[in-house]
Design a protein around this motif. Structure first.
Motif, mmCIF file in Angstrom:
data_model
loop_
_atom_site.group_PDB
_atom_site.id
_atom_site.type_symbol
_atom_site.label_atom_id
_atom_site.label_comp_id
_atom_site.label_asym_id
_atom_site.label_seq_id
_atom_site.Cartn_x
_atom_site.Cartn_y
_atom_site.Cartn_z
ATOM 1 N N GLU A 284 5.361 -9.006 11.157
ATOM 2 C CA GLU A 284 5.682 -9.323 9.757
ATOM 3 C C GLU A 284 6.229 -10.742 9.628
ATOM 4 O O GLU A 284 6.048 -11.383 8.596
ATOM 5 C CB GLU A 284 6.693 -8.329 9.190
ATOM 6 C CG GLU A 284 6.076 -7.080 8.610
ATOM 7 C CD GLU A 284 6.906 -6.501 7.481
ATOM 8 O OE1 GLU A 284 8.133 -6.731 7.473
ATOM 9 O OE2 GLU A 284 6.329 -5.829 6.607
ATOM 10 N N LEU B 233 -1.768 -2.523 6.426
ATOM 11 C CA LEU B 233 -0.654 -3.067 5.653
ATOM 12 C C LEU B 233 -0.568 -2.404 4.285
ATOM 13 O O LEU B 233 -1.589 -2.030 3.701
ATOM 14 C CB LEU B 233 -0.828 -4.575 5.454
ATOM 15 C CG LEU B 233 -0.848 -5.422 6.720
ATOM 16 C CD1 LEU B 233 -1.384 -6.804 6.413
ATOM 17 C CD2 LEU B 233 0.552 -5.525 7.297
ATOM 18 N N ARG B 234 0.647 -2.288 3.797
ATOM 19 C CA ARG B 234 0.871 -1.872 2.422
ATOM 20 C C ARG B 234 1.419 -3.020 1.592
ATOM 21 O O ARG B 234 1.455 -2.949 0.370
ATOM 22 C CB ARG B 234 1.826 -0.666 2.378
ATOM 23 C CG ARG B 234 1.241 0.584 3.066
ATOM 24 C CD ARG B 234 -0.025 1.002 2.383
ATOM 25 N NE ARG B 234 -0.777 2.071 3.033
ATOM 26 C CZ ARG B 234 -1.903 1.890 3.685
ATOM 27 N NH1 ARG B 234 -2.393 0.661 3.853
ATOM 28 N NH2 ARG B 234 -2.571 2.894 4.186
ATOM 29 N N SER B 235 1.800 -4.087 2.279
ATOM 30 C CA SER B 235 2.271 -5.294 1.612
ATOM 31 C C SER B 235 1.997 -6.482 2.527
ATOM 32 O O SER B 235 2.352 -6.448 3.715
ATOM 33 C CB SER B 235 3.776 -5.188 1.315
ATOM 34 O OG SER B 235 4.264 -6.371 0.733
ATOM 35 N N PRO C 106 2.982 -9.741 4.011
ATOM 36 C CA PRO C 106 4.264 -10.465 4.089
ATOM 37 C C PRO C 106 4.146 -11.868 3.494
ATOM 38 O O PRO C 106 3.197 -12.608 3.793
ATOM 39 C CB PRO C 106 4.537 -10.517 5.599
ATOM 40 C CG PRO C 106 3.773 -9.359 6.167
ATOM 41 C CD PRO C 106 2.532 -9.273 5.342
ATOM 42 N N TRP D 175 -5.744 -3.418 4.213
ATOM 43 C CA TRP D 175 -4.673 -3.242 3.218
ATOM 44 C C TRP D 175 -4.949 -1.987 2.405
ATOM 45 O O TRP D 175 -6.100 -1.636 2.136
ATOM 46 C CB TRP D 175 -4.615 -4.466 2.304
ATOM 47 C CG TRP D 175 -3.508 -4.424 1.288
ATOM 48 C CD1 TRP D 175 -2.275 -4.990 1.404
ATOM 49 C CD2 TRP D 175 -3.542 -3.790 0.009
ATOM 50 N NE1 TRP D 175 -1.533 -4.734 0.275
ATOM 51 C CE2 TRP D 175 -2.297 -3.989 -0.601
ATOM 52 C CE3 TRP D 175 -4.513 -3.053 -0.682
ATOM 53 C CZ2 TRP D 175 -1.979 -3.494 -1.868
ATOM 54 C CZ3 TRP D 175 -4.207 -2.546 -1.934
ATOM 55 C CH2 TRP D 175 -2.956 -2.774 -2.522
ATOM 56 N N HIS E 24 0.151 3.541 -0.417
ATOM 57 C CA HIS E 24 0.642 4.761 0.216
ATOM 58 C C HIS E 24 -0.017 6.011 -0.354
ATOM 59 O O HIS E 24 0.267 7.122 0.105
ATOM 60 C CB HIS E 24 2.161 4.856 0.051
ATOM 61 C CG HIS E 24 2.924 3.918 0.941
ATOM 62 N ND1 HIS E 24 2.778 3.923 2.313
ATOM 63 C CD2 HIS E 24 3.835 2.956 0.647
ATOM 64 C CE1 HIS E 24 3.581 2.999 2.839
ATOM 65 N NE2 HIS E 24 4.217 2.400 1.856
ATOM 66 N N LYS F 206 -0.738 1.982 10.869
ATOM 67 C CA LYS F 206 0.017 1.101 9.993
ATOM 68 C C LYS F 206 1.036 0.252 10.759
ATOM 69 O O LYS F 206 1.572 0.669 11.792
ATOM 70 C CB LYS F 206 0.726 1.913 8.906
ATOM 71 C CG LYS F 206 -0.229 2.810 8.119
ATOM 72 C CD LYS F 206 -1.375 2.021 7.505
ATOM 73 C CE LYS F 206 -2.405 2.905 6.833
ATOM 74 N NZ LYS F 206 -3.508 3.327 7.700
ATOM 75 N N SER G 41 6.737 -1.354 10.405
ATOM 76 C CA SER G 41 7.726 -1.501 9.330
ATOM 77 C C SER G 41 7.189 -1.073 7.976
ATOM 78 O O SER G 41 7.938 -1.017 7.002
ATOM 79 C CB SER G 41 8.193 -2.955 9.254
ATOM 80 O OG SER G 41 7.088 -3.812 9.013
ATOM 81 N N GLN G 42 5.882 -0.748 7.902
ATOM 82 C CA GLN G 42 5.292 -0.368 6.623
ATOM 83 C C GLN G 42 4.685 1.037 6.649
ATOM 84 O O GLN G 42 3.812 1.364 5.845
ATOM 85 C CB GLN G 42 4.227 -1.396 6.212
ATOM 86 C CG GLN G 42 4.808 -2.775 5.967
ATOM 87 C CD GLN G 42 3.803 -3.729 5.352
ATOM 88 O OE1 GLN G 42 2.772 -3.333 4.810
ATOM 89 N NE2 GLN G 42 4.097 -5.017 5.421
ATOM 90 N N ARG G 43 5.168 1.867 7.533
ATOM 91 C CA ARG G 43 4.701 3.239 7.561
ATOM 92 C C ARG G 43 5.176 4.000 6.330
ATOM 93 O O ARG G 43 6.115 3.593 5.659
ATOM 94 C CB ARG G 43 5.191 3.931 8.840
ATOM 95 C CG ARG G 43 4.519 3.392 10.101
ATOM 96 C CD ARG G 43 5.146 3.954 11.352
ATOM 97 N NE ARG G 43 4.488 3.464 12.559
ATOM 98 C CZ ARG G 43 4.951 3.651 13.790
ATOM 99 N NH1 ARG G 43 6.082 4.329 13.979
ATOM 100 N NH2 ARG G 43 4.293 3.168 14.839
#
Length: 388
Positions: free
Chosen positions: A172, A190-192, A194, A211, A214, A245, A248-250
């Protein structure tokens, strides 16, 4: 280690990738020179996308089967439970991606001679090796959060003569000391995106990353171009994918009992004519991806069908809203329950209506804009974006 018939399997895989336009001609030389098998552990777990199951294969016991999977277009689990399980565990946490996905993403990356690439998610090291063969190992830096996985990949890269720099740290954060890069590729879902990555890629450079939201485990490959001022990146999705994932984005899901501790008795009840097929589609249905873009902070969980009955649950990730739709085989209507500050099922239905009214767009019509302030999705035109 070599095995009779190994090169035949690799040749067959290469032909298949070329026929499906996953492997482009500019990557053929690297495919031929860098064997996937050289980056796989002796004990591995090939994954069946249709059944959702894995099988343990050890090269010391079944070399023929091991090499057939190494040269097959399947993902292979290489670690469970963040390394806490020596054998098969509960949750797969590192893998070798399907070769077709690897080369489609490399195609999207559009690298040129002399360019520098930052890779997020080293994994086995095969992707980094392919890049290093094409660009030179000094032009590739890879980041892996798991120190043991990083060390193994570093050793494999050195053994094949492609000693890429592998940094053991959180991807990240990127690699500020080594910036700017011409390209950045992520091999974790990724969900976001960085915001730190924006400043580490040159203006006009590309970020290629799986990307998604959730809403489901579904990803799509985003191909984003960094703007001239370096403050944003924007582009379309190129197609579906599914990746493990970024740690840190689980999924931040508190569990079903937190939402529905007393059952559905006190919830609002209604019925719907939306069908199970319309809601779920196939594994990579564009409709599901679009619903995730339209219904913010929502997690969908579809249970297995039992005796013709299948519940699908929806949970609000920023509140305690929930909904459930119960599909019954042979019934034209399904029962719906929903509770909480958001009527999640109503929002899902509205999103499905939007998708149909928009001409049932595929991934290629959907796009993403990323700034330091957040992310916005859009259909066809970035000027019509909405917050996600």
């Amino acid at each position: 280690m070599a095995f009779d018939g190994m090169e035949e399997g690799r040749s067959a895989l290469g032909r298949s990738l070329l026929e499906r336009n996953a492997l482009t001609t500019d990557w053929v030389g690297s495919f031929a020179a860098v064997r996937r098998a050289d980056f796989l552990p002796e004990l591995m777990w090939p994954y069946d996308m249709d059944s959702g199951t894995t099988v343990a294969v050890d090269v010391r016991e079944e070399p023929g089967l091991w090499f057939s999977y190494a040269d097959a277009d399947v993902p292979i689990v290489t670690q469970w439970d963040d390394g806490k399980s020596v054998g098969r565990g509960d949750v797969p946490t590192s893998s070798a991606s399907m070769p077709s996905v690897v080369f489609r993403m490399l195609r999207d990356l559009d690298v040129r001679a002399g360019q520098r690439v930052l890779e997020i998610g080293t994994g086995t090291g095969w992707n980094a090796a392919l890049l290093a063969h094409r660009l030179g190992h000094d032009n590739v830096v890879s980041i892996e959060i798991d120190a043991s996985v990083a060390a193994e990949a570093r050793d494999r890269l050195a053994r094949v003569g492609l000693p890429v720099t592998v940094l053991a740290r959180d991807g990240e954060d990127g690699d500020e000391p080594g910036a700017p890069y011409d390209r950045l590729i992520a091999t974790a879902g990724l969900r976001s995106i960085p915001s730190s990555w924006l400043g580490q890629v040159r203006p006009g450079g590309l970020i290629v990353a799986p990307w998604g939201t959730h809403y489901s485990n579904q990803d799509a490959v985003a191909r984003l171009e960094v703007t001239e001022d370096g403050k944003s990146a924007e582009g379309r999705f190129t197609g579906p994918a599914e990746f493990m994932k970024l740690r840190s984005q689980r999924l931040p899901f508190a569990g079903h009992d937190v939402y529905v501790p007393q059952g559905v008795g006190g919830a609002d009840r209604s019925t719907t004519t939306v069908t199970e097929e319309q809601l779920l589609g196939d594994r990579f249905a564009a409709s599901s991806f679009a619903v995730g873009l339209r219904v913010r902070d929502c997690y969908r969980q579809a249970a297995a069908a039992r005796e013709g009955v299948r519940p699908v649950w929806f949970y609000g990730l920023t509140d305690r809203s929930w909904a459930c739709v119960m599909f019954r085989e042979g019934h034209d209507e399904a029962q719906v329950w929903q509770s909480g500050p958001r009527t999640l099922w109503d929002q899902v239905v509205a999103a499905l209506d939007w998708w149909r009214d928009s001409g049932e767009p595929g991934y290629e019509r959907l796009g993403l804009t990323v700034t330091a302030d957040g992310q916005r999705a859009w259909l066809d035109d970035p000027s019509q974006a909405w917050d996600i």
